[in-house]
Write a protein that holds these residues in place. Structure first.
Motif, short mmCIF file in Angstrom:
data_model
loop_
_atom_site.label_atom_id
_atom_site.label_comp_id
_atom_site.label_asym_id
_atom_site.label_seq_id
_atom_site.Cartn_x
_atom_site.Cartn_y
_atom_site.Cartn_z
N VAL A 92 0.87 -1.17 0.00
CA VAL A 92 0.00 0.00 0.00
C VAL A 92 0.91 1.22 0.00
O VAL A 92 1.88 1.29 0.78
N SER B 52 0.91 5.42 0.32
CA SER B 52 0.05 6.48 0.83
C SER B 52 0.79 7.80 0.90
O SER B 52 2.02 7.84 0.90
N ALA C 298 -4.46 6.94 0.12
CA ALA C 298 -3.77 5.67 0.01
C ALA C 298 -4.24 4.94 -1.24
O ALA C 298 -5.38 5.12 -1.68
N ASP D 13 -8.01 -2.75 -1.54
CA ASP D 13 -8.90 -1.65 -1.13
C ASP D 13 -9.05 -0.56 -2.18
O ASP D 13 -9.97 0.26 -2.07
N THR E 243 -8.27 5.30 -1.14
CA THR E 243 -8.91 5.89 0.03
C THR E 243 -8.42 7.31 0.18
O THR E 243 -7.21 7.56 0.14
N ARG F 163 -3.66 -3.78 4.26
CA ARG F 163 -4.77 -2.97 3.79
C ARG F 163 -4.45 -1.49 3.89
O ARG F 163 -3.54 -1.06 4.62
N ASN F 164 -5.22 -0.70 3.15
CA ASN F 164 -5.09 0.76 3.27
C ASN F 164 -5.33 1.16 4.72
O ASN F 164 -6.18 0.60 5.41
#
Length: 122
Positions: A32, A34, A49, A54, A57, A101-102
């Motif tokens: 991930v 971000s 992110a 996911d 986000t 995950r984000n």
């Protein structure tokens, strides 16, 4: 994983800037990636992110409307396109990476770039 952020600089209100974050080293499985930012005298805050599964986000709707995160998976590079910049967007922008995950929480990220300064004048 090493992260190298670039693209910051001076801008005027209403301008656009694009930040880049290039990941190198052990980049598999895909992390991930971000963006966070830290305005002067304030805490670091989550911006956006991008990861699998996911997707994307954003921190909130105001950022979603002006900021766009994207990624070139083949180049292990993430981007943050910032439009209609405001003086309150002035901050050091950091890219970060994590497995899983984000996440909106900086404490969840193991890898950080050095930060790139964005200064927006009115």
């Amino acid at each position: 994983v090493q992260l190298q952020a670039s693209g910051g600089g001076l801008a005027q209100a209403g301008d656009s800037l694009r930040l880049s974050c290039a990941a190198s080293g052990r980049t598999s499985p895909p992390y991930v990636m971000s963006w966070f930012r830290q305005p002067p005298g304030k805490e670091r805050e989550f911006v956006a992110a991008i990861g699998r599964p996911d997707g994307i986000t954003y921190n909130d709707d105001s950022m979603k409307g002006r900021f766009t995160i994207s990624r070139d998976w083949a180049k292990n590079t993430a981007y943050l396109e910032m439009k209609s910049l405001k003086p309150e967007d002035t901050a050091v922008y950091y890219c970060a990476a994590r497995l899983g995950r984000n996440s909106r929480y900086s404490s969840h990220y193991r890898y950080w770039g050095q930060g790139t300064q964005v200064t927006v004048s009115s």
